[in-house]
Write an enzyme that holds these catalytic residues in place. Structure first.
Site, PDB file in Angstrom:
ATOM      1  N   ASP A   1       0.825  -1.200   0.000  1.00 54.50           N
ATOM      2  CA  ASP A   1       0.000   0.000   0.000  1.00 54.50           C
ATOM      3  C   ASP A   1       0.864   1.257   0.000  1.00 54.50           C
ATOM      4  OD1 ASP A   1      -2.096  -1.761   0.181  1.00 54.50           O
ATOM      5  OD2 ASP A   1      -2.318  -1.539   2.349  1.00 54.50           O
ATOM      6  N   PHE A   2       0.257   2.353  -0.409  1.00 54.55           N
ATOM      7  CA  PHE A   2       0.946   3.637  -0.473  1.00 54.55           C
ATOM      8  C   PHE A   2       1.547   4.007   0.880  1.00 54.55           C
ATOM      9  CE2 PHE A   2       0.703   8.369  -0.247  1.00 54.55           C
ATOM     10  CZ  PHE A   2       1.599   8.664  -1.268  1.00 54.55           C
TER      11      PHE A   2
END
Length: 401
Positions: free
Chosen positions: A104-105
């Site tokens: 994920d970011f």
């Protein structure tokens, strides 16, 4: 072995598989001299002549890299919003690498990258059950009983998760640190499991993927997988099928993470050794430094092995005339002679060269009124104009003569 044409093009590092399909539809690809404009055609990259825009494809050597992905970085090769991507951190590998799975970011941690499609598919296939270990911080004070749903499976909107390995690490006030190991790869699975059980995830990092850890790598640094790691992965998951010919031994280039790069720059201004400290262990393990770098790093020290005390010029030249700097051969005659002219008692000084000895006879102890060696040298410079012109002044710093 025949494969789809777009897969062969992507493996050669020309473009992604989707972009390769666009190249085929545009009529820019030829197989054995014939233009191909339809998708689905298969070819053998070993036997067939495949060209893109008139240039024949040559398969890249397989590259396998472990990257410590920083937070706030996208796990793609490009981002339409202009955010930093993992591709920005591995440009020094010389190959077009893509991530094996995603993070994920806002999640940091280990991320494998490669140009071997079979390797990526083998690790991402659901039947592989590749273990992925995460360390996370959740809101609230958890107990052992609260981990039971994680260990048995949690019902999400896309089904019940597989049993996970979970253990408590520590408590920090009203926060709890956990270690969780999954053997499946659903989108944002850890965060969704926390929301479903009432323990919102505040911080998340992946520490291990398929047995490869992020230990020794700072955020933004990468390294090549070792032969032992590749052998272990192949034994456990069947890939890569061929290790011979893979690019090995590559280590991280300069740290691209902004904070770490700032530390490296500030250390470089302080001293060359500080720059090496800021660059991290992987940067220091790139191999032996060049002679000039070694000289600047340590040859100025008067206690360096093999240096003769009382030879300021040899020390000030930062290793160029140093007799004992690591990696250098025996000292040049000029350096030895200057260290011992008029100083036969100097510790570590070898026998004087013929030319310095002949000059040392001026004002030698046998001459009437001979003084110390330094006085004899001064007298020689005053009485011999040529010697006064050629004698180098005492060095007061690097580069000044």
């Amino acid at each position: 072995m025949e494969e789809r044409l777009q897969k062969i093009i992507a493996r050669a590092g020309v473009a992604s598989r989707r972009s390769a399909e666009e190249l085929i539809l545009a009529g820019r690809v030829r197989v054995n001299g014939r233009v191909v404009t339809e998708l689905g055609l298969k070819a053998d990259r070993q036997k067939d002549r495949i060209e893109v825009d008139g240039k024949r494809l040559v398969s890249e050597a397989p590259v396998y890299v472990a990257l410590h992905k920083p937070r706030n970085v996208v796990s793609t090769l490009r981002d339409p919003e202009g955010r930093p991507t993992v591709a920005d951190y591995v440009r020094g590998t010389g190959a077009r690498l893509y991530p094996v799975g995603r993070l994920d970011f806002a999640t940091s941690g280990i991320l494998l990258m490669t140009n071997d499609g079979d390797f990526a598919n083998g690790l991402l296939h659901p039947r592989g059950g590749v273990p992925k270990t995460y360390v996370l911080k959740v809101q609230g004070v958890m107990s052992e009983d609260d981990l039971t749903p994680w260990r048995e499976g949690i019902r999400l909107e896309d089904g019940v998760t597989l049993p996970a390995e979970a253990r408590l690490l520590r408590h920090e006030g009203d926060k709890t640190w956990l270690e969780v190991t999954l053997r499946e790869g659903r989108n944002q699975q850890i965060r969704r499991m926390g929301e479903a059980t009432g323990w919102p995830v505040m911080r998340l990092a992946r520490t291990t993927f398929a047995g490869v850890t992020s230990e020794g790598l700072r955020p933004g640094e990468w390294r090549a997988l070792t032969v032992d790691e590749l052998l272990h992965i192949r034994e456990a998951f069947g890939v890569p099928k061929r290790i011979r010919g893979a690019v090995m031994g590559a280590s991280s280039g300069p740290v691209d993470h902004r904070r770490a790069a700032g530390l490296a720059r500030s250390g470089a201004k302080a001293s060359p050794r500080g720059a090496a400290e800021a660059a991290g262990p992987s940067a220091r393990s790139r191999g032996p430094a060049s002679p000039r770098a070694r000289a600047h790093a340590g040859a100025d020290a008067a206690s360096a092995p093999g240096f003769a005390p009382g030879a300021p010029r040899a020390r000030s030249r930062a290793g160029a005339d140093a007799a004992g700097a690591p990696g250098f051969g025996p000292a040049a005659p000029r350096a030895r002679s200057r260290a011992t002219v008029g100083s036969p008692e100097a510790p570590g000084a070898g026998p004087a060269a013929p030319r310095p000895r002949s000059r040392a006879t001026v004002g030698s102890p046998a001459a009437p009124g001979a003084g110390p060696a330094r006085s004899a040298r001064n007298a020689r410079s005053e009485t011999t104009p040529r010697a006064a012109e050629t004698r180098a002044p005492r060095a007061r710093g690097r580069g000044r003569r």
